[in-house]
Design an enzyme around this catalytic site. Structure first.
Site, PDB file in Angstrom:
ATOM      1  N   ASP A  64       0.859  -1.194   0.000  1.00 36.67           N
ATOM      2  CA  ASP A  64       0.000   0.000   0.000  1.00 36.67           C
ATOM      3  C   ASP A  64       0.894   1.242   0.000  1.00 36.67           C
ATOM      4  OD1 ASP A  64      -3.223   0.372   1.221  1.00 36.67           O
ATOM      5  OD2 ASP A  64      -1.924   2.115   0.944  1.00 36.67           O
TER       6      ASP A  64
ATOM      7  N   ALA B  60      -6.313  -2.017  -4.312  1.00 37.08           N
ATOM      8  CA  ALA B  60      -5.778  -0.661  -4.467  1.00 37.08           C
ATOM      9  C   ALA B  60      -6.425   0.024  -5.671  1.00 37.08           C
ATOM     10  CB  ALA B  60      -4.265  -0.724  -4.651  1.00 37.08           C
ATOM     11  N   ALA B  61      -7.385   0.866  -5.412  1.00 33.45           N
ATOM     12  CA  ALA B  61      -8.061   1.595  -6.492  1.00 33.45           C
ATOM     13  C   ALA B  61      -8.820   2.755  -5.870  1.00 33.45           C
ATOM     14  CB  ALA B  61      -9.034   0.668  -7.218  1.00 33.45           C
TER      15      ALA B  61
ATOM     16  N   SER C 117     -12.332   4.870  -5.509  1.00 32.08           N
ATOM     17  CA  SER C 117     -13.688   4.310  -5.513  1.00 32.08           C
ATOM     18  C   SER C 117     -14.812   5.343  -5.390  1.00 32.08           C
ATOM     19  CB  SER C 117     -13.820   3.294  -4.383  1.00 32.08           C
ATOM     20  OG  SER C 117     -13.620   3.943  -3.143  1.00 32.08           O
TER      21      SER C 117
ATOM     22  N   THR D 135     -17.345  -4.093  -8.386  1.00 34.45           N
ATOM     23  CA  THR D 135     -18.422  -3.271  -7.832  1.00 34.45           C
ATOM     24  C   THR D 135     -19.725  -3.482  -8.590  1.00 34.45           C
ATOM     25  OG1 THR D 135     -19.190  -0.972  -7.707  1.00 34.45           O
ATOM     26  CG2 THR D 135     -17.529  -1.413  -9.330  1.00 34.45           C
TER      27      THR D 135
ATOM     28  N   TYR E  65     -15.993   5.319 -12.848  1.00 32.42           N
ATOM     29  CA  TYR E  65     -15.572   4.349 -11.829  1.00 32.42           C
ATOM     30  C   TYR E  65     -15.986   2.931 -12.246  1.00 32.42           C
ATOM     31  CZ  TYR E  65     -15.702   1.608  -7.562  1.00 32.42           C
ATOM     32  OH  TYR E  65     -15.542   0.601  -6.639  1.00 32.42           O
TER      33      TYR E  65
ATOM     34  N   ILE F 202     -30.501  14.100   3.263  1.00 32.97           N
ATOM     35  CA  ILE F 202     -31.121  12.929   2.628  1.00 32.97           C
ATOM     36  C   ILE F 202     -31.334  13.281   1.163  1.00 32.97           C
ATOM     37  CG2 ILE F 202     -33.228  11.529   2.539  1.00 32.97           C
ATOM     38  CD1 ILE F 202     -33.299  11.725   5.575  1.00 32.97           C
TER      39      ILE F 202
ATOM     40  N   ARG G  21     -29.191  13.121  -5.552  1.00 35.52           N
ATOM     41  CA  ARG G  21     -27.786  13.172  -5.948  1.00 35.52           C
ATOM     42  C   ARG G  21     -27.692  12.581  -7.354  1.00 35.52           C
ATOM     43  NH1 ARG G  21     -23.556   9.968  -2.141  1.00 35.52           N
ATOM     44  NH2 ARG G  21     -24.469   8.240  -3.273  1.00 35.52           N
TER      45      ARG G  21
HETATM   46  N1  UDP Z   1     -27.087   9.239   0.958  1.00 36.11           N
HETATM   47  C1  UDP Z   1     -27.771  10.248   1.619  1.00 36.11           C
HETATM   48  N2  UDP Z   1     -27.050  11.133   2.376  1.00 36.11           N
HETATM   49  C2  UDP Z   1     -25.694  11.049   2.525  1.00 36.11           C
HETATM   50  C3  UDP Z   1     -25.011  10.007   1.866  1.00 36.11           C
HETATM   51  C4  UDP Z   1     -25.729   9.134   1.074  1.00 36.11           C
HETATM   52  O1  UDP Z   1     -28.989  10.361   1.508  1.00 36.11           O
HETATM   53  O2  UDP Z   1     -25.104  11.886   3.240  1.00 36.11           O
HETATM   54  C5  UDP Z   1     -27.832   8.265   0.153  1.00 36.11           C
HETATM   55  C6  UDP Z   1     -27.370   8.169  -1.287  1.00 36.11           C
HETATM   56  O3  UDP Z   1     -28.101   9.079  -2.086  1.00 36.11           O
HETATM   57  C7  UDP Z   1     -27.689   6.710  -1.619  1.00 36.11           C
HETATM   58  C8  UDP Z   1     -27.513   5.984  -0.277  1.00 36.11           C
HETATM   59  O4  UDP Z   1     -27.596   6.994   0.719  1.00 36.11           O
HETATM   60  O5  UDP Z   1     -29.032   6.577  -1.999  1.00 36.11           O
HETATM   61  C9  UDP Z   1     -26.167   5.277  -0.166  1.00 36.11           C
HETATM   62  O6  UDP Z   1     -25.160   6.194  -0.533  1.00 36.11           O
HETATM   63  P1  UDP Z   1     -23.618   5.911  -0.283  1.00 36.11           P
HETATM   64  O7  UDP Z   1     -22.875   7.137  -0.719  1.00 36.11           O
HETATM   65  O8  UDP Z   1     -23.404   5.451   1.120  1.00 36.11           O
HETATM   66  O9  UDP Z   1     -23.284   4.684  -1.233  1.00 36.11           O
HETATM   67  P2  UDP Z   1     -23.503   4.498  -2.819  1.00 36.11           P
HETATM   68  O10 UDP Z   1     -24.801   3.756  -2.954  1.00 36.11           O
HETATM   69  O11 UDP Z   1     -23.506   5.835  -3.464  1.00 36.11           O
HETATM   70  O12 UDP Z   1     -22.340   3.655  -3.214  1.00 36.11           O
END
Ligand code: UDP
Length: 326
Positions: free
Chosen positions: A31, A71-72, A74, A114, A138, A204, A279
């Site tokens: 690492d 090692a990547a 993410s 993934t 990704y 959320i 998001r």
């Molecule tokens: N999420 C959220 N608030 C946060 C972080 C994540 O509402 O502060 C939501 C995000 O939109 C997704 C879920 O929680 O629907 C899981 O997000 P996370 O980033 O943990 O993992 P991902 O699914 O993106 O790999």
């Protein structure tokens, strides 16, 4: 068996390295500590070097019989903003490693992959043979390595397992290691940072999804259950199992609001929260169909959402976490 664990100071790699050791394997962590943490190396056989350092890598490969490659980078959003960083590290460096592995005559390779290789799923739970159509860099970088493994396995006999993680969560029950990202973007640590008062509220992201409570559903999987799957995959390959990809999730999804409830139950604190816009790039529901891993690897996750949240909460109050966080 001796196993090189690239990225073994990172979140999933560090848990796997410890469980390898506890299971009688001899893990050697490799690492560069760019993302990983020195605390994860305590008590472990480790090499602090970059995968681009050919001499260090060749010397390390001479010491092992198998490679687990963690090692990547993410971050989905970061990969959209800075795809070059992702293609360079995840594909270019990943391929160099793979070529060095072939040159060294190593027969077993386990890839951190993934569920992002699938893109938006047409069916949920997602079967293992779902077409892989990633929609972000990704996922594309991980798919590129999956393709290389398939070709090299057919041409050169390399035995591999591509392990497609769903949402890794939780921490080692010992409290010695756990998740620490900078910046932290994941739901469970963000919620716990809010519960501990380090953040004023949990955002959320979207409450108008086509799900029962309107928030996104994900398949959260305890990091030690993930770690165990790597060990089972290595044993499976070593026993002559055919190279394959596996979905690693529980097969059960939880909404963001259900995770919030679990965090409130574990911490005993109400969680200030605010509904924000969606998001970009978040599919409504991602749930694994892990039957392939259940059947071929005899893998059965044993920890539930409450375990993930309470182990993460215990970790985030540990002296190691508090020291490393500052
Ligand atoms: N999420 C959220 N608030 C946060 C972080 C994540 O509402 O502060 C939501 C995000 O939109 C997704 C879920 O929680 O629907 C899981 O997000 P996370 O980033 O943990 O993992 P991902 O699914 O993106 O790999």
């Amino acid at each position: 068996m001796r196993v090189l664990v690239t990225g073994g100071a990172g979140y999933i790699g560090s848990h796997t390295a410890r469980r390898l050791k506890a299971s009688g394997f001899q893990p050697v962590i490799f690492d560069n500590l760019s993302v990983g943490h020195a605390f994860a190396l305590v008590g472990m056989d480790s090499i602090v070097a970059d995968l681009a350092d050919r001499d260090a890598l060749s010397a390390a490969l001479r010491r092992v019989d198998a490679v687990m490659h963690f090692a990547a980078f993410s971050g989905v959003s970061e990969s959209v903003r800075d795809p070059r960083k992702y293609f360079h590290n995840n594909v270019q460096t990943g391929l160099s490693l793979l070529h060095a592995v072939l040159d060294a005559g190593i027969r077993y390779f386990i890839l951190s992959s993934t569920c992002a290789v699938y893109g938006p799923p047409s069916r949920v739970p997602i079967p293992i043979d779902t077409p892989r159509l990633p929609i972000n860099p990704y996922g594309a970088t991980k798919l590129a390595l999956e393709h290389a493994l398939e070709a090299y396995s057919a041409a050169h006999g390399l035995q591999y397992a591509s392990l497609r993680y769903f949402n890794a969560a939780g921490a080692d029950e010992s409290g010695a290691i756990g998740e620490l990202h900078r910046p932290e973007t994941h739901l469970i640590p963000n919620a716990l940072l809010t519960a501990s008062g380090q953040r004023s509220e949990l955002q959320i992201f979207g409450s108008d999804y086509p799900t029962p409570d309107g928030t996104c559903i994900r398949d959260y999987i305890h990091v030690n259950d993930l770690a165990d799957a790597h060990i089972l995959a290595l044993r499976y390959l070593h026993n002559g199992g055919e190279s394959a990809a596996f979905n690693l999730g529980t097969g059960t999804g939880y909404s963001v609001l259900e995770v919030v409830q679990a965090v409130e139950a574990v911490t005993g604190r109400p969680l200030p929260r605010r509904v924000c816009p969606r998001r970009a790039g978040d599919p409504p529901a991602l749930i694994a169909d892990p039957s392939h891993a259940n059947k071929l690897l005899q893998w059965k996750p044993s920890r539930n959402l409450r375990d993930m949240v309470s182990n993460a909460w215990q970790w985030m109050q540990s002296p190691t976490y508090l020291k490393a966080q500052t």
